[in-house]
Every structure is written in structure tokens, then in C-alpha cells.
Design an enzyme around this catalytic site. Structure first.
Site, PDB file in Angstrom:
ATOM      1  N   PHE A 245      36.045  81.050  66.915  1.00  0.00           N
ATOM      2  CA  PHE A 245      35.532  80.512  67.545  1.00  0.00           C
ATOM      3  C   PHE A 245      35.385  78.974  67.313  1.00  0.00           C
ATOM      4  CE2 PHE A 245      35.578  84.994  69.553  1.00  0.00           C
ATOM      5  CZ  PHE A 245      36.732  84.509  70.765  1.00  0.00           C
ATOM      6  N   ASP A 266      40.329  78.690  65.835  1.00  0.00           N
ATOM      7  CA  ASP A 266      39.887  78.493  67.310  1.00  0.00           C
ATOM      8  C   ASP A 266      41.567  78.034  67.976  1.00  0.00           C
ATOM      9  OD1 ASP A 266      37.463  77.056  68.672  1.00  0.00           O
ATOM     10  OD2 ASP A 266      39.354  76.274  69.234  1.00  0.00           O
ATOM     11  N   SER A 267      41.539  78.509  69.402  1.00  0.00           N
ATOM     12  CA  SER A 267      42.279  78.064  70.114  1.00  0.00           C
ATOM     13  C   SER A 267      42.734  76.621  70.557  1.00  0.00           C
ATOM     14  CB  SER A 267      42.548  78.992  71.692  1.00  0.00           C
ATOM     15  OG  SER A 267      41.795  78.685  72.213  1.00  0.00           O
ATOM     16  N   ASN A 292      44.427  82.437  69.069  1.00  0.00           N
ATOM     17  CA  ASN A 292      43.878  83.307  69.985  1.00  0.00           C
ATOM     18  C   ASN A 292      42.873  84.362  68.949  1.00  0.00           C
ATOM     19  OD1 ASN A 292      42.552  85.398  71.385  1.00  0.00           O
ATOM     20  ND2 ASN A 292      44.222  84.914  73.479  1.00  0.00           N
ATOM     21  N   ALA A 293      41.190  84.245  69.249  1.00  0.00           N
ATOM     22  CA  ALA A 293      40.994  84.790  68.709  1.00  0.00           C
ATOM     23  C   ALA A 293      41.357  86.478  68.257  1.00  0.00           C
ATOM     24  CB  ALA A 293      39.502  84.751  68.749  1.00  0.00           C
ATOM     25  N   ASP A 313      31.137  83.444  67.596  1.00  0.00           N
ATOM     26  CA  ASP A 313      30.677  82.565  68.872  1.00  0.00           C
ATOM     27  C   ASP A 313      31.595  82.257  69.998  1.00  0.00           C
ATOM     28  OD1 ASP A 313      28.414  80.586  69.735  1.00  0.00           O
ATOM     29  OD2 ASP A 313      28.920  78.836  68.017  1.00  0.00           O
ATOM     30  N   CYS A 353      26.560  82.976  74.382  1.00  0.00           N
ATOM     31  CA  CYS A 353      25.757  82.043  75.027  1.00  0.00           C
ATOM     32  C   CYS A 353      25.579  82.383  76.732  1.00  0.00           C
ATOM     33  CB  CYS A 353      26.030  80.512  75.042  1.00  0.00           C
ATOM     34  SG  CYS A 353      27.896  80.879  75.619  1.00  0.00           S
TER      35      CYS A 353
HETATM   36  N1  SAH Z   1      31.023  78.015  66.607  1.00  0.00           N
HETATM   37  C1  SAH Z   1      31.240  77.026  67.408  1.00  0.00           C
HETATM   38  C2  SAH Z   1      31.130  76.601  68.961  1.00  0.00           C
HETATM   39  C3  SAH Z   1      31.583  77.853  69.389  1.00  0.00           C
HETATM   40  S1  SAH Z   1      32.635  77.238  71.465  1.00  0.00           S
HETATM   41  C4  SAH Z   1      30.311  75.760  67.147  1.00  0.00           C
HETATM   42  O1  SAH Z   1      29.084  76.194  66.506  1.00  0.00           O
HETATM   43  O2  SAH Z   1      30.670  74.656  67.133  1.00  0.00           O
HETATM   44  C5  SAH Z   1      33.916  77.632  71.658  1.00  0.00           C
HETATM   45  C6  SAH Z   1      34.714  77.843  71.192  1.00  0.00           C
HETATM   46  O3  SAH Z   1      36.226  78.688  71.310  1.00  0.00           O
HETATM   47  C7  SAH Z   1      35.803  77.033  71.464  1.00  0.00           C
HETATM   48  O4  SAH Z   1      36.164  75.592  70.369  1.00  0.00           O
HETATM   49  C8  SAH Z   1      37.011  77.037  72.463  1.00  0.00           C
HETATM   50  O5  SAH Z   1      38.334  76.022  71.721  1.00  0.00           O
HETATM   51  C9  SAH Z   1      37.494  78.166  71.883  1.00  0.00           C
HETATM   52  N2  SAH Z   1      38.120  79.483  72.253  1.00  0.00           N
HETATM   53  C10 SAH Z   1      37.885  80.089  73.378  1.00  0.00           C
HETATM   54  N3  SAH Z   1      38.351  80.636  73.545  1.00  0.00           N
HETATM   55  C11 SAH Z   1      39.244  81.104  72.636  1.00  0.00           C
HETATM   56  C12 SAH Z   1      39.926  82.419  72.120  1.00  0.00           C
HETATM   57  N4  SAH Z   1      40.935  83.315  72.971  1.00  0.00           N
HETATM   58  N5  SAH Z   1      40.129  82.252  71.095  1.00  0.00           N
HETATM   59  C13 SAH Z   1      39.921  80.961  70.135  1.00  0.00           C
HETATM   60  N6  SAH Z   1      39.238  80.349  69.982  1.00  0.00           N
HETATM   61  C14 SAH Z   1      38.764  80.298  71.590  1.00  0.00           C
END
Ligand code: SAH
Length: 409
Positions: A245, A266-267, A292-293, A313, A353
């Protein structure tokens, strides 16, 4: 009992006084009075007994049924949070009070923010300016207005004028959340520049540089609340690292200072495009994967991949208390898979969060995941949001971010 053991009387922020000033008033229930006496700053609609004289967004005197004054609040005619306290006394000139609080918020950041030209300058209740958020990205300011009172023209004008005077930004932008404006029954507005023409800049946190553009994608700009956690994570990070993420790559770029190899996942493709430009800006080689994570973790752990450092995160899984259980299951799945892939001596940085997931719940979830993964954890750091997102102990809603750092055995 010797005098130095004498109990100090609890002195709430909200004091009672006798004569409420002329002007709009709101009468609140005994339950709300007791809540305010404990230091909270919100009054729910169901606790407002009368507010007939209050226009939407007005500054009102708050009294109990017997007419005793408890202070002044910003009134919303539509939100469930009908009153947000702004003072324990009368407020004759709200724009002047707003200007003073902007100056104090800035002085607080000057005292506490180190090694960054990007931070949250005003954090709503945390800076005694409920309904207002202002972020600074170097020479560009970005503001969000969340309530009727802060949207009123005199408040907007005072805010923009004071910010311009104090910080002399190149531009000031407004980010609009259409859903919030609807809930507050405010007319629709477009996001965009309020002052200046420059939409992009470069900002720095902990010596790492980032592109910022108010026209770009997500409503957030950057996750400034993690600023101190990026630096903390970098202290322990080593070897091969995975940032899940990763958004614009902030953790990944910090990990790259100490790790031999870093992958960010990231997705969102637009987020990864910015991440890649940030890597270039910092002359770092980072592998970005659009996936997708959850799926990627499943595939990688099935393939026997191992890492020394993993950052998790994700976005807030629990948006309301109702989906807390589902959210905890989501967090557990992620943490369990990550733990299985960490080598002995590895580091896990795991964040949430979601306000509704308490720190004890979050720690318990990681502990359970560790048992299932047959790993022993040692808690290195129990962290929260950066100090430019001030937490008021009497207003639990101001504390939302959890960031735990573990050593894996
Ligand atoms: N770690 C980042 C903030 C993450 S915010 C920082 O510190 O700047 C959450 C992120 O998760 C977003 O960018 C969103 O695009 C991504 N996201 C949401 N669902 C997801 C998934 N299933 N797999 C991968 N990424 C995802």
C-alpha cells in the site's frame, strides 16, 4: 495528608459563568453538560434542547436549561455534531479568533516539526479550529473546509488572509469533499486554486523529496501523519524490503536509505506513477508493482518469498464501528501473511488509520497473527500520528493512527 499530596481539583476547559451574552444561543441537555465538563468539545444533535435563534454556521452561546453559560460553539444545522466548542467564554469576533489560532498553530509547528517543509498546519479540533484542515507542502497550502461555520465568507476571508500574511505561499488550493458538503447542506464547489497559479511543487520530509500537485489523483496529497513513522521505520529497516500500500512511495523511499532492495506495491497506477517520479527525484532504484496487496501476498508466500522488512499501511478498513470485526479479519490476514514471509531478525512495520480499531485491539490482532504464523515478536515501538496532528486526550476522536514496529524472532 501532607499538603503536596492534596488533590488538585479537576479544572475542565469549559467553565460555567452566569450571564450568557446577547445573540444566538443553544440550550443543551445535562448529559451534554457533563460531557463538556469532562473536556470533550462536541454536542450531538440529540442533546440540543433548543437552537431556534441559531442560523446555520453561527457562533452560538451554549447554556444549560437554567441559562448558565458553558462557552461558545460553532453551530451546524445539519451535522449530527450540532455544536463544536471553540471557547469557554463569549466570542465577539470569530474571524479575529480564527486568525489568532492560525498564528498559534503555526508557532506550534515551528516548535515541533523538524526536517520537513510539509506538515499539517491546522488539524481541526487538535488546533481548536473544528472543521478546518490546512496542509503545507513547501510553498503551496492546501485547505479543506468541513463545516458550515468554516465555510462562511468572513471565516474563509480571514483564514486566507492570515495564511497569506504568515506564510506567503505561492498558491493556496482548496480540496473539496463533495460528500461532506452535501452532509453539511453546503452548495457544491469545485476543488482548485484560491490564490496563485502554481499547482505543483517539491517538498521534503526527513531529507526525502516528493512531488506534489494539487491536480493529482487522491484527495490527500500526502500522508503527512506518517512523517515521523517514516523516519522511525528507516532506523530498523534492512535487507530486502517490501512496502505494501505504498501510494507515492514514502515508506519505500525512506527504506531505500538502509535497505539493499525495495519493492513498493499499490493497486493504483496513478499513485505508482508519482512514486516512480519520486524515486527518480531522489535517485533511488525501487521496483514498483501494480497489484492487489492481498493477492500479491498470497502468491509471494505460496512461492516461498522471504523479506527482511515489510511495511503494511492499508487504507482504513473500519470506516464505522459496525464493520470492526470484518476490518480486524482483514488486518489479520495481511499481518499473518507478512509475518510468514519475514526472516528471523526481520522487521514488521504495521499501521492502521481506522479510528474504530483501538490500539489494544490492533496489538491483540498482531499477537494472534504471530501465534498463527509461529513467530515470536518483540515490540520495538508503539507509535501514532506525527505531532503536527495534535491529539487531545479529552477528545479521543483526535487520535486515530497506529504504527507498531516489531522485531521478528
Ligand atoms: N503508505 C502510504 C499511504 C497508503 S494509503 C504513504 O505513507 O504515503 C493506502 C493506499 O492503498 C492507497 O495508495 C491505495 O491506492 C492503496 N490500496 C487500496 N487498496 C489496495 C489493495 N487492495 N491493494 C493494494 N493497494 C491498495
Amino acid at each position: 495528608m501532607p499538603p503536596h499530596h492534596a488533590r488538585v481539583a479537576h479544572r475542565p476547559i469549559v467553565r460555567e459563568s452566569v450571564a450568557p451574552p446577547a445573540g444566538p444561543k443553544a440550550v443543551i441537555s445535562l448529559r451534554a453538560v457533563n460531557r463538556l465538563k469532562l473536556g470533550h468539545v462536541w454536542v450531538y444533535r440529540s442533546d440540543v434542547l433548543s437552537s431556534a435563534s441559531a442560523a446555520p454556521g453561527a457562533v452560538v452561546a451554549v447554556t444549560d436549561e437554567r441559562g448558565r453559560l458553558f462557552g461558545s460553539a460553532l453551530y451546524s444545522s445539519s451535522s449530527q455534531i450540532a455544536l463544536r466548542m471553540i471557547s469557554s467564554g463569549p466570542v465577539a469576533d470569530f474571524p479575529a479568533l480564527l486568525r489568532e489560532r492560525v498564528r498559534k498553530a503555526l508557532a506550534y509547528r515551528e516548535k515541533l516539526v523538524r526536517d520537513a517543509d510539509a506538515y499539517r498546519l491546522i488539524f481541526s479540533e487538535g488546533d481548536f479550529l473544528p472543521g478546518l484542515i490546512v496542509d503545507r507542502y513547501n510553498d503551496i497550502l492546501s485547505l479543506q473546509i468541513l463545516t458550515q461555520a468554516m465555510d462562511a465568507e468572513p471565516a474563509r476571508d480571514a483564514l486566507i488572509d492570515e495564511l497569506s500574511k504568515q506564510l506567503k505561499p505561492i498558491s493556496i488550493a482548496e480540496r473539496v469533499d463533495a460528500h461532506i458538503r452535501e452532509l453539511e447542506q453546503l452548495p457544491p464547489r469545485e476543488s482548485g486554486l484560491l490564490i496563485g497559479e502554481q499547482a505543483g511543487t517539491v517538498f521534503t520530509m526527513n531529507g526525502v523529496r516528493f512531488h506534489f500537485d494539487i491536480r493529482e489523483g487522491q484527495k490527500t496529497g500526502a500522508f503527512l501523519d506518517q512523517r515521523e513513522n517514516y523516519a522511525a521505520a528507516a532506523q530498523y529497516a534492512h535487507g530486502e524490503a517490501l512496502d505494501l500500500f505504498c501510494y507515492h512511495g514514502a515508506f519505500a523511499l525512506h527504506l531505500a536509505k538502509t535497505c539493499s532492495q525495495v519493492t513498493g506495491v499499490d493497486s493504483s497506477r496513478p499513485a505508482l506513477e508519482v512514486a516512480d517520479r519520486n524515486a527518480l527525484l531522489n535517485q533511488r532504484e525501487i521496483e514498483w508493482i501494480e497489484a492487489n496487496a492481498f493477492d500479491l501476498l498470497k502468491d509471494y508466500s505460496a512461492a516461498g518469498r522471504q523479506y527482511d522488512t515489510i511495511v503494511l499501511d492499508p487504507p482504513a478498513f473500519a470506516k464505522t464501528r459496525k464493520n470492526l470485526e470484518t476490518a480486524l479479519r482483514g488486518y489479520k490476514e495481511l499481518n499473518l501473511r507478512a509475518l510468514k514471509m519475514l526472516r528471523p531478525g526481520g522487521t514488521l512495520v504495521t499501521c492502521s488509520c481506522s479510528y474504530h480499531v483501538s490500539e489494544p485491539d490492533f496489538v491483540a490482532m498482531v499477537a494472534e497473527a504471530a501465534r498463527d504464523a509461529h513467530k515470536t515478536l518483540r515490540l520495538l515501538e508503539r507509535r501514532t500520528q506525527a505531532k503536527d496532528h495534535p491529539i487531545l486526550p479529552c477528545v479521543p476522536e483526535t487520535a486515530y493512527l497506529k504504527c507498531l514496529i516489531f522485531d521478528i524472532t
